[in-house]
Design a protein around this motif. Structure first.
Motif, PDB file in Angstrom:
ATOM      1  N   ARG A 111       8.322  -6.840  -4.850  1.00  0.00           N
ATOM      2  CA  ARG A 111       8.405  -6.994  -3.397  1.00  0.00           C
ATOM      3  C   ARG A 111       7.318  -7.954  -2.923  1.00  0.00           C
ATOM      4  NH1 ARG A 111       8.777  -1.265  -0.557  1.00  0.00           N
ATOM      5  NH2 ARG A 111       9.291  -2.628   1.192  1.00  0.00           N
ATOM      6  N   LEU A 112       7.772  -9.065  -2.383  1.00  0.00           N
ATOM      7  CA  LEU A 112       6.861 -10.130  -1.976  1.00  0.00           C
ATOM      8  C   LEU A 112       5.918  -9.686  -0.873  1.00  0.00           C
ATOM      9  CD1 LEU A 112       6.671 -13.137  -2.924  1.00  0.00           C
ATOM     10  CD2 LEU A 112       7.880 -13.734  -0.828  1.00  0.00           C
ATOM     11  N   GLU A 113       6.384  -8.813   0.007  1.00  0.00           N
ATOM     12  CA  GLU A 113       5.576  -8.396   1.148  1.00  0.00           C
ATOM     13  C   GLU A 113       4.426  -7.471   0.743  1.00  0.00           C
ATOM     14  OE1 GLU A 113       9.241  -5.670   1.026  1.00  0.00           O
ATOM     15  OE2 GLU A 113       8.703  -7.740   0.558  1.00  0.00           O
ATOM     16  N   ILE A 114       4.442  -6.998  -0.496  1.00  0.00           N
ATOM     17  CA  ILE A 114       3.309  -6.262  -1.062  1.00  0.00           C
ATOM     18  C   ILE A 114       2.469  -7.181  -1.957  1.00  0.00           C
ATOM     19  CG2 ILE A 114       2.649  -4.377  -2.618  1.00  0.00           C
ATOM     20  CD1 ILE A 114       5.147  -2.878  -1.629  1.00  0.00           C
ATOM     21  N   VAL A 115       3.154  -7.961  -2.762  1.00  0.00           N
ATOM     22  CA  VAL A 115       2.460  -8.810  -3.740  1.00  0.00           C
ATOM     23  C   VAL A 115       1.591  -9.860  -3.060  1.00  0.00           C
ATOM     24  CG1 VAL A 115       2.815 -10.593  -5.492  1.00  0.00           C
ATOM     25  CG2 VAL A 115       4.117  -8.450  -5.607  1.00  0.00           C
ATOM     26  N   LEU A 116       2.154 -10.596  -2.100  1.00  0.00           N
ATOM     27  CA  LEU A 116       1.404 -11.728  -1.552  1.00  0.00           C
ATOM     28  C   LEU A 116       0.151 -11.322  -0.772  1.00  0.00           C
ATOM     29  CD1 LEU A 116       3.962 -14.508  -0.550  1.00  0.00           C
ATOM     30  CD2 LEU A 116       2.315 -14.449  -2.424  1.00  0.00           C
ATOM     31  N   PRO A 117       0.202 -10.344   0.140  1.00  0.00           N
ATOM     32  CA  PRO A 117      -1.063  -9.952   0.780  1.00  0.00           C
ATOM     33  C   PRO A 117      -2.120  -9.503  -0.225  1.00  0.00           C
ATOM     34  CG  PRO A 117       0.794  -9.062   1.990  1.00  0.00           C
ATOM     35  CD  PRO A 117       1.351  -9.637   0.720  1.00  0.00           C
ATOM     36  N   ALA A 118      -1.685  -8.800  -1.277  1.00  0.00           N
ATOM     37  CA  ALA A 118      -2.646  -8.367  -2.292  1.00  0.00           C
ATOM     38  C   ALA A 118      -3.219  -9.566  -3.041  1.00  0.00           C
ATOM     39  CB  ALA A 118      -1.977  -7.401  -3.269  1.00  0.00           C
ATOM     40  N   ALA A 119      -2.375 -10.541  -3.351  1.00  0.00           N
ATOM     41  CA  ALA A 119      -2.865 -11.735  -4.048  1.00  0.00           C
ATOM     42  C   ALA A 119      -3.811 -12.540  -3.157  1.00  0.00           C
ATOM     43  CB  ALA A 119      -1.683 -12.597  -4.492  1.00  0.00           C
ATOM     44  N   TRP A 120      -3.456 -12.692  -1.891  1.00  0.00           N
ATOM     45  CA  TRP A 120      -4.317 -13.446  -0.969  1.00  0.00           C
ATOM     46  C   TRP A 120      -5.690 -12.781  -0.809  1.00  0.00           C
ATOM     47  CZ3 TRP A 120       0.299 -13.418   2.862  1.00  0.00           C
ATOM     48  CH2 TRP A 120       1.176 -14.478   2.569  1.00  0.00           C
ATOM     49  N   LEU A 121      -5.706 -11.456  -0.779  1.00  0.00           N
ATOM     50  CA  LEU A 121      -6.926 -10.728  -0.408  1.00  0.00           C
ATOM     51  C   LEU A 121      -7.640 -10.079  -1.591  1.00  0.00           C
ATOM     52  CD1 LEU A 121      -5.479  -8.993   2.795  1.00  0.00           C
ATOM     53  CD2 LEU A 121      -6.919 -11.033   2.699  1.00  0.00           C
ATOM     54  N   HIS A 122      -7.199 -10.348  -2.809  1.00  0.00           N
ATOM     55  CA  HIS A 122      -7.725  -9.580  -3.949  1.00  0.00           C
ATOM     56  C   HIS A 122      -9.222  -9.817  -4.178  1.00  0.00           C
ATOM     57  CE1 HIS A 122      -7.147 -13.404  -6.142  1.00  0.00           C
ATOM     58  NE2 HIS A 122      -7.936 -12.907  -7.085  1.00  0.00           N
ATOM     59  N   ASP A 123      -9.734 -10.952  -3.750  1.00  0.00           N
ATOM     60  CA  ASP A 123     -11.159 -11.246  -3.922  1.00  0.00           C
ATOM     61  C   ASP A 123     -11.903 -11.298  -2.584  1.00  0.00           C
ATOM     62  OD1 ASP A 123     -11.334 -11.317  -6.671  1.00  0.00           O
ATOM     63  OD2 ASP A 123     -11.052 -13.486  -6.839  1.00  0.00           O
ATOM     64  N   CYS A 124     -11.445 -10.538  -1.607  1.00  0.00           N
ATOM     65  CA  CYS A 124     -12.096 -10.620  -0.289  1.00  0.00           C
ATOM     66  C   CYS A 124     -13.481  -9.977  -0.301  1.00  0.00           C
ATOM     67  CB  CYS A 124     -11.218 -10.015   0.801  1.00  0.00           C
ATOM     68  SG  CYS A 124     -10.970  -8.232   0.711  1.00  0.00           S
ATOM     69  N   VAL A 125     -13.801  -9.207  -1.330  1.00  0.00           N
ATOM     70  CA  VAL A 125     -15.174  -8.743  -1.572  1.00  0.00           C
ATOM     71  C   VAL A 125     -15.530  -9.167  -2.988  1.00  0.00           C
ATOM     72  CG1 VAL A 125     -16.697  -6.766  -1.878  1.00  0.00           C
ATOM     73  CG2 VAL A 125     -15.046  -6.789   0.003  1.00  0.00           C
ATOM     74  N   LEU A 126     -16.544 -10.013  -3.105  1.00  0.00           N
ATOM     75  CA  LEU A 126     -17.006 -10.491  -4.407  1.00  0.00           C
ATOM     76  C   LEU A 126     -18.428 -10.021  -4.648  1.00  0.00           C
ATOM     77  CD1 LEU A 126     -15.701 -14.186  -4.568  1.00  0.00           C
ATOM     78  CD2 LEU A 126     -14.955 -12.264  -5.985  1.00  0.00           C
ATOM     79  N   LEU A 127     -18.671  -9.521  -5.829  1.00  0.00           N
ATOM     80  CA  LEU A 127     -20.019  -9.132  -6.233  1.00  0.00           C
ATOM     81  C   LEU A 127     -20.402  -9.940  -7.457  1.00  0.00           C
ATOM     82  CD1 LEU A 127     -19.787  -5.238  -5.881  1.00  0.00           C
ATOM     83  CD2 LEU A 127     -20.802  -6.862  -4.271  1.00  0.00           C
ATOM     84  N   PRO A 128     -21.656 -10.289  -7.612  1.00  0.00           N
ATOM     85  CA  PRO A 128     -22.073 -11.056  -8.789  1.00  0.00           C
ATOM     86  C   PRO A 128     -21.737 -10.319 -10.082  1.00  0.00           C
ATOM     87  CG  PRO A 128     -23.830 -10.962  -7.147  1.00  0.00           C
ATOM     88  CD  PRO A 128     -22.778 -10.013  -6.683  1.00  0.00           C
TER      89      PRO A 128
END
Length: 279
Positions: A111-128
């Motif tokens: 389901r694109l409407e689940i996959v794409l938001p997750a792909a867009w936002l998967h790195d919205c918090v990055l830690l070293p």
């Protein structure tokens, strides 16, 4: 049927071709006219949003998903968060992951409407990489993404699945994906870590961390355990060469095998170039 003089035949109901039906009409047209398949709507890897799956195959699909609108919103949210990201986790990485996730969605029927938001936002918090909280980065990203989507009026019923896909994408977190969409996002992110782009990202990140390229005494971990905390090259043996066997979907496994072969060729060539010639 004969009609009285001057009478009109009853109007026929309008033909309502669903996406799959429209594609077969276009395909038939292409056979007659010679138009290449790549020029057809809903053909190849450039499938428009939600042309990936007919409603009959996936009745729960959200047909009104506006990819352009939500891409703009997600990237506006994401851009300031990645302003100081390392060069291997920048906006270009996010775009590549989203493009690959879309292609896997088409291939696997997710389901694109689940996959794409997750792909867009998967790195919205990055830690070293060196942070003791590194394994929690994907959980923190899922929480931030979920809050953003709720405040943006994304369909509430979809947000938990988006959050799970983000949580499960991380290699270091070690969380198993429970849904097809989470498997697709995990695979898309891992595919960007291997092949030619994976080599480039590995070297970029190692340089940013000021690590030596390899152990001068033993460049390859043939007689020692690999240690990617001390040099860049060992990261191939700690993680990158293992990713193909960890892919969740058949489509990703096929792509990963090709990319892994390329990395193996690169490493073989590197070995030849840095090994001292025989006297």
């Amino acid at each position: 049927m004969l009609l009285p003089q001057g009478a009109r035949p009853p109007a026929r109901p309008p033909v309502n071709l669903r996406p799959a039906g429209r594609f077969f009409v276009f395909a038939a047209f292409a056979v007659v006219t010679g138009v290449p398949n790549s020029a057809l709507p809903c053909a190849g890897s450039a499938l428009p949003a939600l042309c990936y799956n007919d409603h009959a195959m996936n009745p729960s699909s959200t047909r009104s998903f506006d990819e352009t609108l939500w891409a703009a919103r997600c990237f506006a949210f994401l851009s300031p968060r990645l302003a100081d990201a390392d060069p291997a986790h920048d906006m270009d990485h996010v775009r590549r992951v989203a493009d690959m996730a879309r292609a896997l969605t088409v291939a696997e029927g997710a389901r694109l409407e689940i996959v794409l938001p997750a792909a867009w936002l998967h790195d919205c918090v990055l830690l070293p990489k060196t942070s003791p909280q590194r394994a929690r980065a994907s959980t923190l990203a899922a929480e931030a993404a979920g809050e953003f989507l709720r405040l943006s009026d994304y369909p509430p019923s979809l947000i938990p699945a988006v959050e799970h896909a983000i949580v499960a994408h991380s290699f270091s977190a070690g969380i198993a994906p429970r849904t097809l969409e989470a498997k697709v996002v995990q695979d898309a992110d891992r595919l960007d870590a291997i092949g030619a782009i994976g080599i480039a990202r590995c070297l970029l990140l190692g340089g940013a961390q000021r690590k030596p390229l390899f152990d001068s005494a033993q460049p390859f971990p043939d007689q020692r355990p690999p240690d990617d905390t001390s040099n860049v090259l060992d990261h191939f043996y700690v993680k990158l060469l293992r990713l193909a066997e960890l892919m969740q979907t058949a489509s990703a496994r096929a792509e990963a095998q090709q990319r892994t072969q390329f990395m193996q060729q690169f490493l073989a060539q590197l070995r030849r170039e840095i090994t001292p010639p025989a006297p």
